[in-house]
Enzyme design. Structure first.
Site: not given
Ligand code: NOJ
Length: 566
Positions: A294, A233
């Site tokens: 991500e 993430d």
């Molecule tokens: C990216 C995640 O996909 C999202 O849903 C989240 O709110 C943020 N990172 C913070 O962790």
């Protein structure tokens, strides 16, 4: 001689007896005879556990619910599931605020349920990927509680604490991406802590080797439990410039939360991010695991960096730029050329739990199902690994709340009405036409969109021309056709404004993919003869799309996938 045989036998048995953790994968499992890694041939599927299947009828999905749907996933053609955070959490950001990295939130079940899920998946050749929230923990994590307890606590330096610039003045101008200042004052220790996201999600200090080691150990702990990899993430946000320079303000406008619009120059995408990724990768390699990132990048050059200079960072950085494209043949052609040529293995995503679903992002209101099929044919036949978001395969649409008081996602509450939050793309999976779409017998945590009556798994499984059946067919082709699995990518007719077409070729096998991305019928002459082919034999096509000799006829938003023969 006899001794030699004995030694060899002993060695052989020793090898057989070597304990391999439940998660360790054998070499043969991870790489095929030609060197393709398992994740290059796999189709990934993202599950938002709150919304997938509710086994205990409390309105929120759970792990047993996921386990009960493994046959469905297998039948669809899924090889790996990525489950968004299911760890203990106060759920401020619906799990992206983790209060214990090595457990399961009771709302989703237990570790035993998780083990059952992994073994049930394994029996069906499906791997399980977890979501690793590496940048921040919950403010309720014991690490942060300790860190906050005093300036001299053991874990003080596990998070980012700084003095303010004066009374009521945070250390710099950084704003949280979820609204408000990125610094929160702690009145008991008289310092500010930093959080890129909500105040309940304090950033971990990755410059502290103890933090790094603790996080590496968390990943090892899950690998041993059978996890085949992680989606990492928010990797861009792992490091901040120690100089804590103010970020530049872009223009004079305000964002949905009323904050100035900043360029996150000193708190995202720092070069140190790559050191951390190399470290995580080293640990992943101990278990043959995969790391998905991500990775929000502005261009292909930036995406390329995430593979690592020596392919030693992320195996699968997501091409999230794809979710920002407009539905047009030239736009997609140009983008794909860049990604395919970047030198890494592409990872295609068209939606996720933070992004408006592709069904309505691209739908024109009239041909949405056809457009969903074009998108399926596109990202499932490109060279690379696709990650499906649950519900894409049945044409689920984004259904945002219409009243502020119904919003669950805090960013929607803060940013209403400009920012409605992400509830719309997180609604319950639509399994059938019964009450609550078969997701739960209780009222679901988010309302089921009215479209479930027509777009649900049970109904679509009965309709040969449904979005679901189309997904199944493309996925089947993708798993069985060598050119689609491993073939090179060659764009065709590069000035065509309407039809996006390309070849996938592998050791003499050639597949043609042609996608009409326009609302009018199209005819394309592929001059097959000139290129040494005699015909294109349909592998999969929409009803009025067909090849005759050199000419391909495509209905509006038509799809043709054909094997070329000499
Ligand atoms: C990216 C995640 O996909 C999202 O849903 C989240 O709110 C943020 N990172 C913070 O962790």
């Amino acid at each position: 001689m006899r001794n030699k045989t004995l030694i060899l036998m002993l060695l052989f048995f020793a090898l057989l007896m070597t304990p391999v953790g439940a998660g360790a994968q054998s070499k043969a499992d991870v790489v095929d005879g030609e060197g393709h890694q398992w994740w290059q041939h796999a189709v990934f599927y993202e599950i938002y556990p709150r919304s997938f299947a509710d086994s205990n009828n409390d309105g929120v999905g759970d792990l047993k619910g996921i386990t009960s749907k493994l046959d469905y996933l297998k039948d669809l053609g899924v090889d790996a599931i990525w489950i968004t955070p299911c760890f203990p959490s106060p759920q401020v950001d619906f799990g992206y605020d983790v209060s214990d990295y090595e457990n399961i939130d009771p709302m989703y079940g237990t570790l035993a349920d998780f083990d059952n899920l992994v073994s049930g998946a394994k029996n069906r050749d499906i791997r399980v990927i977890l979501d690793f929230v590496v940048n921040h923990s919950s403010d309720q994590h014991k690490w942060f509680m300790d860190s906050k307890s005093s300036r001299t606590s053991e874990k003080r330096d596990w998070y980012i604490w700084r003095d303010g610039k004066g009374p009521g003045k945070p250390p710099n101008n950084w704003v949280s991406t979820f609204g408000g200042p990125a610094w929160t004052f702690d009145p008991s220790t008289h310092q500010y802590y930093y959080h890129f996201f909500y105040a309940e999600q304090p950033d971990l200090n990755w410059r502290n080797p103890a933090v790094k080691d603790a996080m590496f150990d968390v990943s090892r702990w899950w690998y041993k439990r059978g996890v085949a990899g992680f989606r990492l993430d928010a990797v861009d946000t792992l490091f901040e410039d120690p100089g804590l320079y103010d970020n530049p303000i872009v223009g004079s406008g305000k964002n949905a939360y009323g904050d100035p619009i900043e360029e996150n120059k000193s708190n995202t995408k720092l070069p140190e991010v790559h050191d951390a990724l190399r470290g995580l990768r080293k640990v992943a390699d101990e278990s043959g695991a995969v790391l998905i990132g991500e990775t929000w990048t502005k261009d292909v050059a930036e995406l390329k960096q995430y593979y690592g200079e020596h392919s030693n960072e992320l195996q699968m950085p997501m091409d999230l730029m794809l979710t920002k494209l407009t539905f047009s043949a030239p736009v997609f052609r140009q983008h794909i050329a860049g990604i395919d040529g970047a030198g890494g293995w592409p990872v295609y995503v068209i939606s996720n739990h933070d992004i408006v679903r592709s069904y309505d992002r691209y739908g024109d209101g009239q041909h949405n199902d056809q457009i969903a099929k074009v998108m399926a044919a596109l990202y499932l036949t490109l060279r690379g690994t696709p990650i499906l978001y649950y519900g894409e395969e049945i044409g689920m649409k984004t259904t945002p709340p219409t009243r502020k008081e119904d919003v669950k996602d805090p960013i929607g509450q803060r940013g209403w009405p400009k920012e409605k939050g992400r509830d719309g793309e997180r609604t319950p999976m639509q399994w059938d036409g019964s009450e609550n779409a078969g997701f739960s017998k209780a009222t679901p945590w988010l309302p089921v969109p009215p479209a479930y009556k027509t777009h649900n798994v049970a109904a679509e499984a009965q309709q040969p021309d449904s979005v679901l059946e189309f997904y199944k067919k493309v996925l089947k082709l993708r798993h069985t056709n060598r050119a689609l699995l491993d073939g090179s990518y060659t764009p065709l007719h590069e000035s065509d404004q309407n039809v996006f077409s390309y070849l996938r070729s592998y050791k003499g096998e050639v597949v043609l993919v042609a996608l009409n991305m326009s609302a009018s019928p199209q005819k394309v002459n592929f001059e097959l003869g000139k290129n040494g082919f005699s015909s294109a034999n349909s592998l999969l096509a929409t009803p009025q799309s067909a090849a005759q000799g050199n000419t391909l006829t495509l209905e509006p938003y038509g799809v043709f996938i054909g094997q070329l023969s000499h």
